[in-house]
Write an enzyme that holds these catalytic residues in place. Structure first.
Site, mmCIF file in Angstrom:
data_model
loop_
_atom_site.group_PDB
_atom_site.id
_atom_site.type_symbol
_atom_site.label_atom_id
_atom_site.label_comp_id
_atom_site.label_asym_id
_atom_site.label_seq_id
_atom_site.Cartn_x
_atom_site.Cartn_y
_atom_site.Cartn_z
ATOM 1 N N ASP A 7 144.932 -27.578 -55.170
ATOM 2 C CA ASP A 7 144.227 -27.760 -54.097
ATOM 3 C C ASP A 7 145.484 -27.979 -52.774
ATOM 4 O OD1 ASP A 7 141.905 -29.271 -52.618
ATOM 5 O OD2 ASP A 7 143.226 -30.845 -52.556
ATOM 6 N N GLU A 20 144.336 -22.660 -53.433
ATOM 7 C CA GLU A 20 143.312 -22.773 -52.390
ATOM 8 C C GLU A 20 144.386 -22.979 -51.180
ATOM 9 O OE1 GLU A 20 140.777 -26.156 -50.120
ATOM 10 O OE2 GLU A 20 142.618 -26.612 -51.158
ATOM 11 N N ASP A 50 123.634 -41.930 -66.068
ATOM 12 C CA ASP A 50 124.125 -42.805 -64.948
ATOM 13 C C ASP A 50 123.988 -41.981 -63.728
ATOM 14 O OD1 ASP A 50 126.104 -41.148 -65.010
ATOM 15 O OD2 ASP A 50 127.837 -42.227 -65.099
ATOM 16 N N ASP A 110 129.236 -35.320 -65.940
ATOM 17 C CA ASP A 110 130.585 -35.662 -66.774
ATOM 18 C C ASP A 110 130.990 -34.691 -67.544
ATOM 19 O OD1 ASP A 110 128.660 -36.025 -68.931
ATOM 20 O OD2 ASP A 110 127.942 -37.868 -68.195
ATOM 21 N N ASP A 119 124.726 -34.280 -66.385
ATOM 22 C CA ASP A 119 124.840 -35.579 -66.950
ATOM 23 C C ASP A 119 124.494 -35.964 -68.111
ATOM 24 O OD1 ASP A 119 125.060 -38.607 -66.818
ATOM 25 O OD2 ASP A 119 123.294 -38.854 -65.838
#
Length: 553
Positions: free
Chosen positions: A224, A283, A42, A46, A38
């Site tokens: 995915d 996947e 927050d 990210d 991070d």
């Protein structure tokens, strides 16, 4: 609304050195972006945080980084509900941050693979909003699966399909006048409506999405639910409940339909039109190794995840059988096999292997890592496994965010259960330092609490400790690069006692003891690396229980 690049693209972007077929023996590291690093305090990881920590991955010795979705999303399923496929969610940064990350990775010799989610979108995607506003049978609804319900008033779902997350796979809409309307299909959460791949608009849109990210410089895509885009004609009933338990054991009307292969062939042609060996990774859940191999035929995708290996118990005979079946299937189509022990959807293998307690789980996890990295083909590492992180099993219910957790009945007896609902335990943010509010994850806290014991498992605590799991991984990956016999290529089994696996690669022997007791063997060669200390006597070596060793020959 699509964000603009904050940095200009050069005519010739920086790329890792070209190596045809690099993916055949690559070690690829999965970054779950929300939990990696991070940068802004927050509590949520990210893209800038990932970029700042890329030197750790380059130093670890991996070849590529796979990033989980960072696109604009309401985050109903950790970003796998995409509202805009060409925009970075502000939670994770900007499109400029994505561009900077790709360029920095390339400068460090790392390739970048990003997730693409083609089976479903978010219910906040403009297309789905248009569909809800459209009339039954309207053009906007053809991009999804809308159907009239069964029963006199259409009050029953169109068929008996169940969501992977539990409960029915259908949600009924409300018409503009307030009356009950059609139903729409969602094989996952209701916030993730399934796209209809019979629609030419859907196919054209995803061709455009892939080109957008390839033009930015990414090296490939992890696809995915690559087995899910095509549904059987007529959407027939399955005829039983607890359908999630059937995934990967048989072909279902909504998974592993033969029609998905035409889509993947078209994507392979698109990938091949770009320079630099860009790849597609499926996947895909398939009932057999042979059906999984269909996804990696020469004109389809480059790799497919080997979930049979991931699900294999800690048993030498079972492991050998899965390894043999996997290698035979992929060799039949000229593709490499992939090996994976954990990911963001399953309990970490350090905990899965812990039949006799945490110490045993870590010992087996360390041994499994050496076995995996010695096998022919490509290996995937899930973030934190190089630290030996266990599953976090005591997260408070009020902090959980896995949508399956909220849709699974406690006793699993009412037909509502799908996935177990406890995927948050493998997604707890990484510890980088011994101290600090989030052990170096970021300048603030972390979106899921980290156990106190993770101070001693942090990157800082393990770096330089020759007995640490981190240094074991660093050593194994360095040897894998140095030894030409590792990676893609031949493998042979050697004679070994029951409970022991011994395999040879050119210039190397790997011995794995899956037993709970020490095993004595003739010394196979010069010891290179071991997951536990070895002892020698008169030409023999004692292999500790639940351990693995590499030998130069």
């Amino acid at each position: 609304m699509t964000q603009e690049l904050t940095t200009s693209l050069p005519t010739e972007p920086v790329r890792p050195s070209e190596s045809p077929g690099w993916w055949r023996d690559a070690v690829i590291y999965q970054v779950y972006v929300r939990s990696f690093a991070d940068s802004d305090g927050d509590g949520i990881g990210d893209l800038r945080g990932v970029r700042e920590r890329l030197p750790h991955l380059a130093g670890l010795g991996v070849d590529a980084v796979w990033l989980t979705p960072f696109y604009a999303s309401p985050q109903a399923d950790g970003g796998y509900d995409v509202a805009d496929y060409r925009t970075v969610d502000p939670l994770f940064g900007t499109l400029g941050d994505a561009d900077d990350l790709v360029r920095t990775a390339h400068e460090l010799g790392l390739r970048v693979i990003v997730d693409v989610v083609p089976n479903h979108s978010s219910d906040q995607h403009p297309w789905f909003r248009e569909a809800l506003a459209d009339r039954p049978g309207g053009a906007a609804r053809t991009r999804y699966h809308f159907r009239r319900g069964r029963g006199a008033q259409g009050e029953l779902p169109p068929n008996d399909w169940e969501s992977v997350f539990g409960g029915p796979a259908w949600t009924r809409t409300t018409d503009p006048d307030g009356t009950p309307g059609e139903w729409y299909l969602h094989l996952f959460a209701p916030e993730q409506p399934d796209l209809n791949w019979d629609s030419p608009e859907v196919r054209a849109e995803f061709d455009s999405v892939l080109r957008f990210w390839l033009d930015l410089g990414v090296d490939g895509f992890r696809i995915d639910v690559a087995h899910g885009m095509v549904k059987a004609a007529g959407l027939p009933d399955i005829g039983r409940t607890e359908q999630a338990k059937l995934i990967g054991s048989q072909v279902l009307p909504f998974f592993d339909q033969d029609g998905v292969h035409e889509i993947h062939r078209s994507w392979r042609r698109l990938l091949d039109s770009y320079p630099g060996d860009r790849i597609g990774v499926a996947e895909a859940w398939a009932p057999t190794a042979e059906r999984l191999a269909l996804y990696v035929r020469p004109d389809e995708l480059h790799q497919a995840f080997n979930f049979q290996f991931l699900k294999c118990p800690w048993d030498a005979a079972a492991m050998r059988e899965v390894i043999d079946e996997s290698l035979a299937a992929t060799r039949s189509v000229g593709a490499p096999t992939t090996w994976v022990l954990s990911n963001h959807d399953v309990v970490r293998h350090t905990t899965r292997y812990a039949d006799g307690g945490p110490g045993q789980g870590l010992a087996r996890a360390r041994a499994a890592a050496l076995l995996t990295l010695a096998l022919p083909g490509s290996s995937y590492l899930y973030q934190g496994e190089e630290l030996g992180l266990p599953e976090v099993t005591d997260l408070p219910d009020e902090l959980r965010q896995d949508p399956a957790f909220f849709r699974t009945s406690p006793d699993g007896q009412d037909g509502q259960s799908g996935q177990d609902g406890f995927r948050d335990g493998c997604r707890v943010p990484l510890p980088w330092t011994r101290s600090g509010e989030s052990y170096g994850f970021g300048p603030g806290g972390s979106w899921l609490p980290q156990p106190d014991a993770w101070s001693g498992l942090s990157v800082e605590a393990q770096t330089g400790d020759p007995g640490s799991t981190l240094e074991l991984y660093r050593g194994a990956l360095a040897l894998r690069r140095e030894l030409p016999g590792l990676g893609d290529g031949p493998m042979n089994w050697l004679e070994a006692p029951a409970g022991v696996l011994a395999l040879s690669r050119p210039g190397l022997v790997c011995t794995l003891n899956t037993l709970g007791e020490e095993v004595e063997l003739p010394v196979p060669g010069r010891a290179l690396l071991s997951s536990a200390p070895l002892s020698y006597e008169a030409g023999t070596v004692r292999i500790p229980p639940d351990s693995c060793a590499w030998w130069a020959i």
